[in-house]
Scaffold this active site. Structure first.
Site, PDB file in Angstrom:
ATOM      1  N   LYS A  29     -18.166  -5.571   8.559  1.00 35.90           N
ATOM      2  CA  LYS A  29     -16.811  -6.341   8.647  1.00 35.90           C
ATOM      3  C   LYS A  29     -16.078  -5.641   9.999  1.00 35.90           C
ATOM      4  O   LYS A  29     -15.998  -4.543  10.377  1.00 35.90           O
ATOM      5  CB  LYS A  29     -15.959  -6.095   7.741  1.00 35.90           C
ATOM      6  CG  LYS A  29     -15.917  -7.090   6.477  1.00 35.90           C
ATOM      7  CD  LYS A  29     -15.083  -6.956   5.458  1.00 35.90           C
ATOM      8  CE  LYS A  29     -13.948  -7.876   5.385  1.00 35.90           C
ATOM      9  NZ  LYS A  29     -13.055  -7.480   4.009  1.00 35.90           N
ATOM     10  N   SER A  75      -3.271  -7.270   3.087  1.00 37.71           N
ATOM     11  CA  SER A  75      -3.598  -7.104   4.662  1.00 37.71           C
ATOM     12  C   SER A  75      -3.918  -8.341   5.280  1.00 37.71           C
ATOM     13  O   SER A  75      -3.555  -8.638   6.250  1.00 37.71           O
ATOM     14  CB  SER A  75      -4.505  -6.027   4.943  1.00 37.71           C
ATOM     15  OG  SER A  75      -3.938  -4.902   4.310  1.00 37.71           O
ATOM     16  N   HIS A 134       0.955  -1.214   0.166  1.00 41.91           N
ATOM     17  CA  HIS A 134      -0.001   0.106  -0.019  1.00 41.91           C
ATOM     18  C   HIS A 134       0.792   1.168  -0.027  1.00 41.91           C
ATOM     19  O   HIS A 134       0.416   2.223  -0.695  1.00 41.91           O
ATOM     20  CB  HIS A 134      -0.807   0.081   1.241  1.00 41.91           C
ATOM     21  CG  HIS A 134      -2.051  -1.105   1.453  1.00 41.91           C
ATOM     22  ND1 HIS A 134      -2.220  -1.841   2.674  1.00 41.91           N
ATOM     23  CD2 HIS A 134      -2.880  -1.457   0.530  1.00 41.91           C
ATOM     24  CE1 HIS A 134      -3.057  -2.375   2.360  1.00 41.91           C
ATOM     25  NE2 HIS A 134      -3.497  -2.293   1.093  1.00 41.91           N
ATOM     26  N   ARG A 161      -1.831  -6.260  -8.192  1.00 41.73           N
ATOM     27  CA  ARG A 161      -0.809  -7.149  -8.035  1.00 41.73           C
ATOM     28  C   ARG A 161      -0.695  -8.088  -9.251  1.00 41.73           C
ATOM     29  O   ARG A 161      -0.003  -8.933  -9.301  1.00 41.73           O
ATOM     30  CB  ARG A 161      -1.264  -7.762  -6.711  1.00 41.73           C
ATOM     31  CG  ARG A 161      -1.134  -6.980  -5.588  1.00 41.73           C
ATOM     32  CD  ARG A 161      -1.737  -7.540  -4.215  1.00 41.73           C
ATOM     33  NE  ARG A 161      -2.994  -7.688  -4.591  1.00 41.73           N
ATOM     34  CZ  ARG A 161      -3.704  -8.019  -3.432  1.00 41.73           C
ATOM     35  NH1 ARG A 161      -3.647  -8.383  -2.288  1.00 41.73           N
ATOM     36  NH2 ARG A 161      -4.961  -8.191  -3.753  1.00 41.73           N
TER      37      ARG A 161
END
Length: 169
Positions: free
Chosen positions: A51, A137, A27, A100
């Site tokens: 969440k 993460s 990040h 990614r």
């Protein structure tokens, strides 16, 4: 003189959105690169009511502010709702997203097209540094939970926060 021409040059703004639970070196790499291209980079920390994160929103914001302070042009705040509304409220014409892998592209392209259709906001895709191409993460949290070494994956202040949060009683 009055009007827009008297206000000087318009600041180039972009946003880097995410949950950042926690912020990783991947990040940070994308934010650092965006900060070289834009006058102001907003880091928008997504609030997802459904969440439960490892870190509270305020903790994430604090960690991000600490690790981006050296850039001098990064603003960090929370948001909920549509990212395009966040952008409209702050006159941000561009979203910067790291990619990614090809699998990221499929989802992110759909989001970029939807965001552009809703508001005209453009999305710029930045290829992730190959060093961080596997990094997320979720992966950091999982490895850290099981006692694995994530010191090369997160900034030192985040590593300390992770260790403190995951301490076994």
């Amino acid at each position: 003189m009055t009007g827009p021409e008297s206000e000087g040059p318009q600041l180039r703004r972009a946003v880097c959105p995410g949950s950042f639970d926690p912020i990783t070196n991947g990040h940070l790499d994308i934010i650092a690169r965006a900060s070289k291209l834009y006058d102001v980079v907003h880091v928008a920390v997504m609030i997802n009511q459904s969440k439960k994160g490892l870190f509270e929103i305020d903790e994430r914001i604090d960690l991000i502010r600490q690790v981006t302070a050296e850039f001098g042009n990064v603003e960090v705040e929370a948001f909920h709702g549509l990212l395009v509304d966040f952008c409209k409220q702050r006159d941000i014409p561009a979203i910067v997203k790291g990619l990614r892998a090809v699998s990221d592209f499929d989802y992110e392209l759909q989001m970029a097209q939807m965001n552009n259709g809703l508001s005209g906001v453009e999305t710029l895709f930045v290829p992730t540094n190959p060093t961080y191409s596997f990094l997320s993460s979720s992966l950091v949290k999982e490895v850290a939970t099981w006692g694995g070494d994530v010191s090369h994956l997160v900034p030192p202040v985040v590593l300390e926060a992770l260790k403190e949060r995951l301490k076994k009683d």
